[in-house]
Design a protein around this motif. Sequence first.
Motif: not given
Length: 259
Positions: A44-47, A55-59, A63-69, A71-72
């Motif tokens: 969820g830190g990605l949100d 922009r994160a270099d790595a994700v 992904f149980d707490s992410i609200s957006g898609p 990233p591919e």
Amino acid sequence: MGRERQQSHDTGKVDTTCVVFAAGTYFNERPSIPHDAFVVAADGGLDHARALGIRADAVIGDFDSISGPVPEQSGTIRLPEEKDDPDLLSALKVGWVKGARIFHIYGALGGRVDHSIANIQILARLAAHGGIGYLFGDGTVVTAICDGSLAFTADAATRGAGRMISVFSHSDQSTDVTERGLKYQLEHATMLNDTVQGVSNEFLTATPALVSVGKGTLVVTFPIEAGLPHVERLHAFSGNLGALSTAVSAALATPRRSA
């Protein structure tokens, strides 16, 4: 805020900094990204990173707490929901492999107290292998140092003058603990992890401050105004944080009951 990069006392080289976005509380503080830092978003830190335009270099995460898609991108690592390692530790392992030994971690304090305790334990794991991590939150920084010292300049101490710095032993016993340049001085003392001896000390105006430990791991909290300290270690460290793990240990696994 503080030094953007830190020099290793053992090797003379400048260590890479990794900035990690965790899924917790951000207290309306905008993270500072050092130049050339490697950025990792943990679940969820990605949100939060996206909201800040970073922009994160790595994700990495389940992904149980992410609200957006999700990233591919080549730096996306999907983990199973059931595993021993928390997402934050997995994120630090990714940064470690990239050469980082200094970790600035946001969103890891506040919210659930069990998560905060777990994240402080992760700081101690970093310290035991010669790394250092800083948890930022609500005007406070939390770090851990093993067999080494944290030095605050007189200018830095003045910015935090009158504010609290607290020192706790994470090890069962930490020996040769010294606190100088603070309201309450300590010289070559022994601290225990079941005795409160170092809480609520204070920075002094225009006075450099030092917290050191000869053997053991200390957890130290200090005001963000003081900036990050200069870190020195008494010896070289070996080992690493370990490989990424997606397993559930046998000690934690329980048999599922049939319906």
